[in-house]
Design a protein around this motif. Structure first.
Motif, PDB file in Angstrom:
ATOM      1  N   ILE A   1       0.901  -1.315  -0.215  1.00  0.00           N
ATOM      2  CA  ILE A   1      -0.477  -0.184   0.040  1.00  0.00           C
ATOM      3  C   ILE A   1       0.354   1.709  -0.189  1.00  0.00           C
ATOM      4  O   ILE A   1       1.691   1.536   0.779  1.00  0.00           O
ATOM      5  N   VAL A   2       0.291   2.358  -0.693  1.00  0.00           N
ATOM      6  CA  VAL A   2       1.261   3.304  -1.227  1.00  0.00           C
ATOM      7  C   VAL A   2       0.678   4.228   0.675  1.00  0.00           C
ATOM      8  O   VAL A   2       0.755   4.190   1.276  1.00  0.00           O
ATOM      9  N   GLY A   3       1.993   4.784   0.955  1.00  0.00           N
ATOM     10  CA  GLY A   3       2.008   6.239   2.023  1.00  0.00           C
ATOM     11  C   GLY A   3       1.977   5.616   3.332  1.00  0.00           C
ATOM     12  O   GLY A   3       2.421   6.328   4.465  1.00  0.00           O
ATOM     13  N   ILE A   4       2.797   4.448   3.725  1.00  0.00           N
ATOM     14  CA  ILE A   4       2.917   3.656   4.575  1.00  0.00           C
ATOM     15  C   ILE A   4       3.618   3.562   5.684  1.00  0.00           C
ATOM     16  O   ILE A   4       3.923   3.028   6.640  1.00  0.00           O
ATOM     17  N   ASP A   5       4.814   3.643   5.120  1.00  0.00           N
ATOM     18  CA  ASP A   5       5.966   4.502   5.668  1.00  0.00           C
ATOM     19  C   ASP A   5       6.065   4.954   6.826  1.00  0.00           C
ATOM     20  O   ASP A   5       5.425   6.229   7.251  1.00  0.00           O
ATOM     21  N   GLY A   6       6.283   4.597   8.477  1.00  0.00           N
ATOM     22  CA  GLY A   6       6.621   5.061   9.295  1.00  0.00           C
ATOM     23  C   GLY A   6       4.889   5.042   9.869  1.00  0.00           C
ATOM     24  O   GLY A   6       4.734   5.267  11.240  1.00  0.00           O
ATOM     25  N   VAL A   7       4.065   4.648   9.731  1.00  0.00           N
ATOM     26  CA  VAL A   7       2.416   4.545  10.399  1.00  0.00           C
ATOM     27  C   VAL A   7       3.077   2.909  10.787  1.00  0.00           C
ATOM     28  O   VAL A   7       2.239   2.086   9.753  1.00  0.00           O
TER      29      VAL A   7
ATOM     30  N   ASP B   1      14.521 -15.307   0.944  1.00  0.00           N
ATOM     31  CA  ASP B   1      15.737 -15.814  -0.553  1.00  0.00           C
ATOM     32  C   ASP B   1      14.849 -15.717  -1.690  1.00  0.00           C
ATOM     33  O   ASP B   1      15.839 -15.868  -2.762  1.00  0.00           O
ATOM     34  N   LEU B   2      13.174 -15.363  -1.946  1.00  0.00           N
ATOM     35  CA  LEU B   2      12.924 -15.211  -3.493  1.00  0.00           C
ATOM     36  C   LEU B   2      13.653 -13.934  -4.145  1.00  0.00           C
ATOM     37  O   LEU B   2      13.584 -13.129  -3.432  1.00  0.00           O
ATOM     38  N   PRO B   3      13.829 -14.188  -5.244  1.00  0.00           N
ATOM     39  CA  PRO B   3      14.428 -12.645  -5.715  1.00  0.00           C
ATOM     40  C   PRO B   3      12.739 -11.687  -6.209  1.00  0.00           C
ATOM     41  O   PRO B   3      12.199 -13.245  -6.301  1.00  0.00           O
ATOM     42  N   PHE B   4      12.798 -11.050  -5.668  1.00  0.00           N
ATOM     43  CA  PHE B   4      11.186  -9.938  -6.125  1.00  0.00           C
ATOM     44  C   PHE B   4      10.657  -9.015  -6.406  1.00  0.00           C
ATOM     45  O   PHE B   4      12.359  -8.141  -6.942  1.00  0.00           O
ATOM     46  N   THR B   5       9.723  -8.579  -6.948  1.00  0.00           N
ATOM     47  CA  THR B   5       9.445  -7.407  -7.177  1.00  0.00           C
ATOM     48  C   THR B   5       8.538  -6.479  -6.116  1.00  0.00           C
ATOM     49  O   THR B   5       7.473  -7.433  -6.120  1.00  0.00           O
ATOM     50  N   LEU B   6       8.719  -5.458  -5.799  1.00  0.00           N
ATOM     51  CA  LEU B   6       7.640  -4.834  -5.013  1.00  0.00           C
ATOM     52  C   LEU B   6       7.043  -3.890  -4.887  1.00  0.00           C
ATOM     53  O   LEU B   6       7.288  -2.342  -5.706  1.00  0.00           O
ATOM     54  N   LEU B   7       5.392  -4.192  -5.681  1.00  0.00           N
ATOM     55  CA  LEU B   7       4.616  -2.921  -6.179  1.00  0.00           C
ATOM     56  C   LEU B   7       4.040  -2.406  -4.872  1.00  0.00           C
ATOM     57  O   LEU B   7       2.790  -3.406  -4.409  1.00  0.00           O
ATOM     58  N   ARG B   8       4.140  -1.116  -4.400  1.00  0.00           N
ATOM     59  CA  ARG B   8       2.711  -0.507  -3.614  1.00  0.00           C
ATOM     60  C   ARG B   8       1.764   0.463  -4.740  1.00  0.00           C
ATOM     61  O   ARG B   8       2.154   1.074  -5.955  1.00  0.00           O
ATOM     62  N   ALA B   9       0.878   0.276  -4.358  1.00  0.00           N
ATOM     63  CA  ALA B   9      -0.930   0.857  -5.335  1.00  0.00           C
ATOM     64  C   ALA B   9      -1.168   1.445  -3.520  1.00  0.00           C
ATOM     65  O   ALA B   9      -1.863   0.739  -3.080  1.00  0.00           O
ATOM     66  N   SER B  10      -2.036   2.845  -4.700  1.00  0.00           N
ATOM     67  CA  SER B  10      -2.970   3.330  -3.081  1.00  0.00           C
ATOM     68  C   SER B  10      -4.780   1.775  -3.216  1.00  0.00           C
ATOM     69  O   SER B  10      -4.590   1.020  -3.914  1.00  0.00           O
TER      70      SER B  10
ATOM     71  N   MET C   1      -4.809   8.413   6.899  1.00  0.00           N
ATOM     72  CA  MET C   1      -5.601   8.359   6.497  1.00  0.00           C
ATOM     73  C   MET C   1      -6.233   9.610   6.219  1.00  0.00           C
ATOM     74  O   MET C   1      -6.423   9.580   5.207  1.00  0.00           O
ATOM     75  N   ALA C   2      -5.906  10.488   6.949  1.00  0.00           N
ATOM     76  CA  ALA C   2      -6.888  11.736   6.928  1.00  0.00           C
ATOM     77  C   ALA C   2      -6.035  12.667   6.136  1.00  0.00           C
ATOM     78  O   ALA C   2      -6.612  13.992   5.613  1.00  0.00           O
ATOM     79  N   SER C   3      -4.831  12.517   6.077  1.00  0.00           N
ATOM     80  CA  SER C   3      -3.770  13.217   5.786  1.00  0.00           C
ATOM     81  C   SER C   3      -3.586  13.954   4.866  1.00  0.00           C
ATOM     82  O   SER C   3      -3.020  14.632   3.865  1.00  0.00           O
ATOM     83  N   GLY C   4      -3.544  12.832   3.745  1.00  0.00           N
ATOM     84  CA  GLY C   4      -4.100  12.522   2.153  1.00  0.00           C
ATOM     85  C   GLY C   4      -2.652  11.977   2.042  1.00  0.00           C
ATOM     86  O   GLY C   4      -1.467  11.959   1.022  1.00  0.00           O
ATOM     87  N   ARG C   5      -1.762  11.403   2.937  1.00  0.00           N
ATOM     88  CA  ARG C   5      -0.054  10.613   2.405  1.00  0.00           C
ATOM     89  C   ARG C   5      -0.976   9.337   1.612  1.00  0.00           C
ATOM     90  O   ARG C   5       0.582   9.143   0.754  1.00  0.00           O
TER      91      ARG C   5
END
Length: 249
Positions: free
Chosen positions: A95-101, A120-129, A220-224
């Motif tokens: 999920i986008v914007g969750i750093d520090g939450v 151990d698995l090679p990865f791709t990480l996608l954050r979405a809104s 959620m309320a901040s817009g981040r």
């Protein structure tokens, strides 16, 4: 290629399954409906011969402890059994914007990300809104007598189908680590999304916007949760998605 989808019957998983199948991939469904319990079952047999796993598992709870236990358990199992089965690529959704939450569901998703990036698995990480479908989930889960209680949230929602298409794009390529976030084309307030949904469906249901307590409610309320300006943008607005909703049902 052979792609396994962890959480294949969920809100996003069913779209991922449909997109991957339409592109001609051999799709393996990993879900309770397919006879797999990711919190308990050995997945080596199911993952044997799989090239990549798309992890879109989810749990319906705001409890940080319960959600963290779920995500850590399922992610460790995918890592362990995927490695044993020879899987070459793990694509995971967050999920986008969750750093520090480090609170509630968002704290649990951060724990999920740590499992993905440290395994151990090679990865791709996608954050979405948040998905456009979040409005209906809010109505379903937020009923309080004759009211719909709606968290105060400033969002940039995206169509789940567009997220699914991007996830399959990523699975078709090589592991890339953390990639650019994916968000929707327009800013929205969750309360407005809910009211538009109710009006579209002809439902008369009073709505009441409240700010959730704690760090999660503040985020959620901040817009981040709208993501950064450099995020990748989806194209289908909530209004257009709502107009198309009946034809997709």
């Amino acid at each position: 290629m052979r792609i396994a989808i962890a959480g294949a019957t969920g809100t996003i998983g069913r779209h991922v399954h449909a997109v991957a199948a339409a592109r001609g991939h051999d799709v393996v469904s990993i879900s309770r409906a397919a006879g797999h319990d990711l919190t308990r079952d050995d997945l080596v047999e199911a993952l044997t011969g799989v090239d990549g796993v798309i992890d879109v598992v989810s749990i319906s709870t705001l409890s940080r402890g319960r959600a963290t236990s779920f995500f850590e358990t399922t992610s460790r199992r995918i890592q362990r059994d995927g490695t044993a089965a020879g899987v070459r690529h793990l694509v995971a959704l967050s999920i986008v914007g969750i750093d520090g939450v480090d609170s509630g569901y968002y704290g649990a998703k951060l724990a999920h990300e740590r499992q993905v990036t440290s395994g151990d698995l090679p990865f791709t990480l996608l954050r979405a809104s948040q998905f456009h479908e979040f409005a209906e989930q809010t109505v379903s889960q937020g009923r309080l007598g004759p009211l719909a209680i709606v968290p105060r949230a400033l969002l940039r929602p995206v169509a789940a189908r567009e997220v699914a298409e991007h996830l399959v794009d990523l699975a078709e390529g090589a592991p890339r680590g953390r990639v650019d976030d994916l968000v929707g084309p327009r800013d929205e307030r969750l309360i407005d999304m809910v009211r538009a949904l109710l009006a579209h469906d002809g439902r008369s249901l009073p709505t009441w916007e409240v700010r959730l307590p704690g760090a999660m409610g503040a985020a959620m309320a901040s817009g981040r949760l709208r993501g950064n300006t450099d995020a990748r943008r989806g194209t289908l607005s909530y209004a257009d998605w709502l107009r198309q909703r009946d034809s997709r049902a």
